[in-house]
Design an enzyme around this catalytic site. Structure first.
Site, PDB file in Angstrom:
ATOM      1  N   THR A 190       0.853  -1.180   0.000  1.00  0.00           N
ATOM      2  CA  THR A 190       0.000   0.000   0.000  1.00  0.00           C
ATOM      3  C   THR A 190       0.894   1.237   0.000  1.00  0.00           C
ATOM      4  OG1 THR A 190      -0.117   0.110   2.420  1.00  0.00           O
ATOM      5  CG2 THR A 190      -1.748  -1.255   1.301  1.00  0.00           C
ATOM      6  N   LYS A 215       4.465   1.844  -2.240  1.00  0.00           N
ATOM      7  CA  LYS A 215       4.414   1.500  -3.659  1.00  0.00           C
ATOM      8  C   LYS A 215       5.548   2.147  -4.450  1.00  0.00           C
ATOM      9  CE  LYS A 215      -0.606   0.796  -3.842  1.00  0.00           C
ATOM     10  NZ  LYS A 215      -1.869   1.168  -4.511  1.00  0.00           N
ATOM     11  N   ASP A 275      -3.095  -2.623  -9.910  1.00  0.00           N
ATOM     12  CA  ASP A 275      -4.193  -1.666  -9.749  1.00  0.00           C
ATOM     13  C   ASP A 275      -4.725  -1.220 -11.101  1.00  0.00           C
ATOM     14  OD1 ASP A 275      -4.198  -1.596  -6.960  1.00  0.00           O
ATOM     15  OD2 ASP A 275      -2.654  -0.042  -6.880  1.00  0.00           O
ATOM     16  N   ALA A 294      -6.716  14.152  -7.237  1.00  0.00           N
ATOM     17  CA  ALA A 294      -5.434  14.002  -7.919  1.00  0.00           C
ATOM     18  C   ALA A 294      -4.376  13.449  -6.974  1.00  0.00           C
ATOM     19  CB  ALA A 294      -4.981  15.346  -8.494  1.00  0.00           C
ATOM     20  N   GLY A 295      -4.790  12.544  -6.079  1.00  0.00           N
ATOM     21  CA  GLY A 295      -3.857  11.932  -5.151  1.00  0.00           C
ATOM     22  C   GLY A 295      -3.177  10.720  -5.750  1.00  0.00           C
ATOM     23  N   ALA A 337      -5.091   8.606  -8.304  1.00  0.00           N
ATOM     24  CA  ALA A 337      -5.477   9.267  -9.553  1.00  0.00           C
ATOM     25  C   ALA A 337      -4.539   8.918 -10.700  1.00  0.00           C
ATOM     26  CB  ALA A 337      -5.519  10.774  -9.346  1.00  0.00           C
TER      27      ALA A 337
END
Length: 275
Positions: free
Chosen positions: A64, A68, A105, A129-130, A133
């Site tokens: 997570t 990543k 993902d 936009a994190g 996104a």
């Protein structure tokens, strides 16, 4: 194939991860009685040390954020998909000792959309936009040849999304969050925001909405997803994404395919219902 292997999900914090439920269900369905899947609280500083403890019994890891990106220097190589967004959520340990990274993902998002009959859209919008996104943008690069509007709350986020758009070779229009209700009229909306952020937008859902992909899964439904569904729009949930990306992880880590999608989804639904 070894009869006893280990896998785990790493993150900080990670208390509410559904990954163990999904992976353990897959192992049972696949007859991998000797396989185990655990969870470990690991931050960026502790990640190299954790890797030093891993032996030949390990088959893979799920990661997570923020791990990543932090994991990439520790790997022997990463896939083109992972490189496209500088994010690895899957590490596979090969028989020759290599540690390779992938990002499930992105194809997981595409698979979740296709499961709901969404193979191609002419335009789309991303709310937020994190970290998620960029994966959403990469997924849309595979299903949306037209313009993608991204609704952001800061110029820093806008600049970051422009960089990702250039890298992924997609057409992006940056829009102010104050105008986010306009996003709800596009053929596909992907919401990547934290819990509660889109609640106020629910009152602006059009009478005949198209498709909404809300990456949240707990609590579910979100206020926006509930209103969207009530108006007859198609809704793809965060659980759909979680299951599809986990299916790909299981297949890579075990070498067995197909992974038991339906059983994994039902196990995830039961786990959420019990919370």
């Amino acid at each position: 194939m070894a009869t006893s292997r280990r896998a785990a999900v790493l993150g900080s914090p990670i208390a509410h991860s559904l990954s163990p439920v999904l992976h353990r269900t897959a192992y049972r369905e696949l007859g991998l009685d000797g396989w185990s899947y655990d969870r470990f609280e690991v931050d960026e500083a502790g990640l190299p040390g954790f890797f030093d403890t891993l032996g030949s019994e390990w088959a893979g890891l799920s990661l997570t954020m923020p791990l990543k990106r932090a994991v990439i220097p520790l790997l022997d190589g990463i896939s083109e998909t992972a490189a496209s967004v500088d994010a690895v959520n899957t590490v596979v340990f090969t028989e020759d000792g290599r540690r390779t990274g992938d990002n499930t993902d992105i194809p997981g998002m595409v698979a979740a959309l296709r499961e709901h009959g969404i193979d191609k859209v002419e335009a789309a919008a991303i709310l937020g936009a994190g970290a998620t996104a960029s994966s959403a943008l990469a997924a849309l690069a595979r299903v949306c040849p037209g313009e993608i509007a991204v609704y952001v709350r800061s110029e820093a986020r806008a600049a970051e999304m422009r960089r990702w758009a250039e890298r992924l070779d997609v057409t992006v229009r940056i829009a102010d969050w104050a105008d986010a209700e306009q996003a709800l009229r596009t053929p596909l909306v992907i919401s990547t925001t934290p819990t509660g952020v889109t609640d106020a937008l629910a009152r602006s859902v059009p009478e005949r909405p198209a498709a909404l992909f809300d990456v949240l899964y707990d609590p579910w439904p979100t206020v926006l997803a509930a209103r969207w569904s009530a108006y007859g729009g198609a809704v793809v949930s965060g659980l759909d994404l979680l299951v599809h990306q986990a299916v790909l992880q299981v297949e890579q880590m075990t070498g067995l395919a197909p992974a038991p999608l339906d059983a994994m989804r039902k196990a995830g639904e039961r786990a959420l219902a019990d919370r």
